[in-house]
Write a protein that holds these residues in place. Structure first.
Motif, PDB file in Angstrom:
ATOM      1  N   ARG A 132       5.278  11.263   7.613  1.00 29.96           N
ATOM      2  CA  ARG A 132       4.148  10.596   6.966  1.00 29.96           C
ATOM      3  C   ARG A 132       3.572   9.480   7.825  1.00 29.96           C
ATOM      4  O   ARG A 132       2.696   8.750   7.375  1.00 29.96           O
ATOM      5  N   ASN A 133       4.044   9.361   9.044  1.00 29.46           N
ATOM      6  CA  ASN A 133       3.640   8.219   9.845  1.00 29.46           C
ATOM      7  C   ASN A 133       2.128   8.191  10.081  1.00 29.46           C
ATOM      8  O   ASN A 133       1.498   7.139   9.996  1.00 29.46           O
ATOM      9  N   GLY A 146       0.847  -1.179   0.000  1.00 27.39           N
ATOM     10  CA  GLY A 146       0.000   0.000   0.000  1.00 27.39           C
ATOM     11  C   GLY A 146       0.883   1.230   0.000  1.00 27.39           C
ATOM     12  O   GLY A 146       1.707   1.401   0.915  1.00 27.39           O
ATOM     13  N   SER A 147       0.761   2.082  -0.991  1.00 30.20           N
ATOM     14  CA  SER A 147       1.658   3.221  -1.154  1.00 30.20           C
ATOM     15  C   SER A 147       1.019   4.510  -0.642  1.00 30.20           C
ATOM     16  O   SER A 147      -0.001   4.965  -1.165  1.00 30.20           O
ATOM     17  N   VAL A 148       1.645   5.110   0.363  1.00 29.10           N
ATOM     18  CA  VAL A 148       1.191   6.410   0.851  1.00 29.10           C
ATOM     19  C   VAL A 148       1.367   7.466  -0.225  1.00 29.10           C
ATOM     20  O   VAL A 148       0.506   8.341  -0.402  1.00 29.10           O
ATOM     21  N   GLN A 149       2.463   7.375  -0.986  1.00 32.41           N
ATOM     22  CA  GLN A 149       2.712   8.363  -2.042  1.00 32.41           C
ATOM     23  C   GLN A 149       1.605   8.336  -3.088  1.00 32.41           C
ATOM     24  O   GLN A 149       1.158   9.399  -3.562  1.00 32.41           O
ATOM     25  N   GLU A 150       1.133   7.159  -3.459  1.00 34.36           N
ATOM     26  CA  GLU A 150       0.047   7.077  -4.441  1.00 34.36           C
ATOM     27  C   GLU A 150      -1.232   7.720  -3.914  1.00 34.36           C
ATOM     28  O   GLU A 150      -1.956   8.380  -4.661  1.00 34.36           O
ATOM     29  N   ASP A 151      -1.504   7.545  -2.614  1.00 35.34           N
ATOM     30  CA  ASP A 151      -2.687   8.177  -2.036  1.00 35.34           C
ATOM     31  C   ASP A 151      -2.537   9.691  -1.978  1.00 35.34           C
ATOM     32  O   ASP A 151      -3.514  10.425  -2.156  1.00 35.34           O
ATOM     33  N   ILE A 152      -1.316  10.169  -1.770  1.00 35.17           N
ATOM     34  CA  ILE A 152      -1.070  11.613  -1.810  1.00 35.17           C
ATOM     35  C   ILE A 152      -1.282  12.135  -3.230  1.00 35.17           C
ATOM     36  O   ILE A 152      -1.939  13.161  -3.448  1.00 35.17           O
ATOM     37  N   ASP A 153      -0.745  11.407  -4.215  1.00 32.48           N
ATOM     38  CA  ASP A 153      -0.865  11.826  -5.616  1.00 32.48           C
ATOM     39  C   ASP A 153      -2.322  11.863  -6.068  1.00 32.48           C
ATOM     40  O   ASP A 153      -2.703  12.708  -6.896  1.00 32.48           O
ATOM     41  N   ARG A 154      -3.133  10.942  -5.528  1.00 31.69           N
ATOM     42  CA  ARG A 154      -4.557  10.913  -5.883  1.00 31.69           C
ATOM     43  C   ARG A 154      -5.369  11.974  -5.149  1.00 31.69           C
ATOM     44  O   ARG A 154      -6.543  12.184  -5.459  1.00 31.69           O
ATOM     45  N   GLY A 155      -4.761  12.613  -4.170  1.00 31.24           N
ATOM     46  CA  GLY A 155      -5.479  13.605  -3.384  1.00 31.24           C
ATOM     47  C   GLY A 155      -6.306  13.015  -2.263  1.00 31.24           C
ATOM     48  O   GLY A 155      -7.099  13.728  -1.632  1.00 31.24           O
ATOM     49  N   SER A 156      -6.128  11.732  -1.984  1.00 31.88           N
ATOM     50  CA  SER A 156      -6.892  11.081  -0.924  1.00 31.88           C
ATOM     51  C   SER A 156      -6.437  11.531   0.458  1.00 31.88           C
ATOM     52  O   SER A 156      -7.227  11.565   1.411  1.00 31.88           O
ATOM     53  N   ILE A 157      -5.160  11.834   0.582  1.00 26.91           N
ATOM     54  CA  ILE A 157      -4.604  12.371   1.823  1.00 26.91           C
ATOM     55  C   ILE A 157      -3.699  13.543   1.469  1.00 26.91           C
ATOM     56  O   ILE A 157      -3.211  13.652   0.342  1.00 26.91           O
ATOM     57  N   VAL A 158      -3.481  14.407   2.424  1.00 31.05           N
ATOM     58  CA  VAL A 158      -2.700  15.626   2.189  1.00 31.05           C
ATOM     59  C   VAL A 158      -1.497  15.635   3.117  1.00 31.05           C
ATOM     60  O   VAL A 158      -1.642  15.456   4.340  1.00 31.05           O
ATOM     61  N   GLU A 159      -0.333  15.823   2.537  1.00 30.81           N
ATOM     62  CA  GLU A 159       0.896  15.873   3.313  1.00 30.81           C
ATOM     63  C   GLU A 159       1.076  17.261   3.899  1.00 30.81           C
ATOM     64  O   GLU A 159       0.792  18.266   3.248  1.00 30.81           O
ATOM     65  N   GLN A 160       1.543  17.327   5.136  1.00 28.60           N
ATOM     66  CA  GLN A 160       1.766  18.616   5.769  1.00 28.60           C
ATOM     67  C   GLN A 160       2.909  19.354   5.080  1.00 28.60           C
ATOM     68  O   GLN A 160       4.011  18.809   4.970  1.00 28.60           O
ATOM     69  N   PRO A 161       2.689  20.584   4.627  1.00 27.63           N
ATOM     70  CA  PRO A 161       3.740  21.328   3.897  1.00 27.63           C
ATOM     71  C   PRO A 161       4.671  22.071   4.831  1.00 27.63           C
ATOM     72  O   PRO A 161       4.902  23.276   4.689  1.00 27.63           O
ATOM     73  N   VAL A 162       5.226  21.370   5.814  1.00 29.25           N
ATOM     74  CA  VAL A 162       6.134  22.010   6.765  1.00 29.25           C
ATOM     75  C   VAL A 162       7.405  21.179   6.860  1.00 29.25           C
ATOM     76  O   VAL A 162       7.372  19.952   6.713  1.00 29.25           O
TER      77      VAL A 162
END
Length: 304
Positions: free
Chosen positions: A110-111, A89-105
């Protein structure tokens, strides 16, 4: 003379019984595999429980994209060696799909984002029981866990909704949509894990053993210099330096710290571990320091 089981034999027998109970009672089990020492021991016990057949269920890895390269290499080696099926399961793929948002700080981890990806993988594959390598001595929230931990239809954990566990009798009944997280290593300690690794001559990622690495100090923790972990400009306390370290636990590079150590063999680590009074998560996982209830909050959301 009757053979007396050692304490490791007893723990291993209990874990194997739990694994076989899951295989017998559930339709679609899986094993969560991080590449760390606990999941390595768990996978080894699963091979014993299922011998002479291969492990019949897949191993699931939630890849944050910020993993230690040595751990990914070790994971792939074990998959090839044991001929098990790997589900990533790829966290990066979920970020790319917009399903989750990474904190821009700077320094964001990503835990916490792993929870969404984990729950997505469980739902897509309809797993009804998922093995985890959690131990009760790791952290106080994990000390509350049952061996068979019921999760609701949203994958969330309610400590008040758990079933009694008397001796080795487990209630595995669940409604559609619910599933169990199963912890065969619940009664193990970090010392037990290392003694088992030493006794069974298990392979582990090299980062568990003493090696030279460039690190910097942040909030009392030694973080490795890497693509996602860099000292902050102008912060004198974060000057990089090279020293001999090892890792007590494996996780996202952005929140997993090393400890200074010269222990390069399981036997040497056993001596170190026997003397320490701080759990590996308490000493080396920044994500557990956000609050006293950080782990429990994540578990309620669906984390292991």
């Amino acid at each position: 003379m009757a053979h007396r089981l050692s304490h490791l034999d007893t723990l291993a027998s209990e874990a194997i019984h739990i694994i076989r109970e899951v295989v017998a009672e559930f339709e679609r089990p899986a094993l969560l595999f991080s590449g760390g020492k606990d999941s390595a021991v768990l996978l080894h016990l699963a091979t014993k429980a299922c011998w002479p057949q291969r492990v019949p269920f897949p191993i699931v890895h939630v890849d944050t994209g910020h993993n230690f390269p040595e751990v990914i290499e070790y994971r792939d080696q074990q998959v090839s060696k044991l001929e098990v099926r790997l589900v990533v399961g790829s966290v990066q793929e979920d970020i790319d799909r917009g399903s989750i948002v990474e904190q821009p700080v700077p320094g964001a981890t990503r835990n916490r984002l792993q929870t969404f990806t984990l729950l997505r993988v469980l739902e897509e594959n309809r797993y009804d029981a998922v093995f985890g390598g959690g131990r009760r001595d790791e952290e106080k929230a994990r000390a509350k866990e049952r061996v068979f931990s019921l999760r609701d239809e949203f994958g969330q954990w309610d400590p008040r909704a758990q079933r009694p566990e008397l001796w080795d009798l487990y209630n595995t009944r669940h409604r559609p949509g619910e599933h169990f997280r199963v912890f065969p290593l619940s009664n193990w300690t970090e010392l037990d894990i290392w003694q088992y690794v030493d006794e069974q001559k298990l392979e582990l990622p090299h980062i568990y053993f003493a090696h030279r690495r460039t690190v910097f100090r942040r909030t009392g923790m030694l973080l490795a210099i890497g693509p996602w972990t860099q000292p902050r400009d102008g912060v004198a306390s974060e000057q990089p330096f090279e020293t001999t370290v090892r890792y007590r636990t494996v996780g996202d590079m952005t929140c997993t710290a090393a400890v200074e150590s010269t222990a390069s063999t399981p036997a040497e680590i056993i001596v170190e571990t026997a003397a320490t009074r701080v759990s590996e998560r308490g000493a080396t996982r920044a994500d557990d320091r956000f609050s006293d209830a950080a782990m429990e909050d994540r578990k309620r959301e669906g984390y292991f």
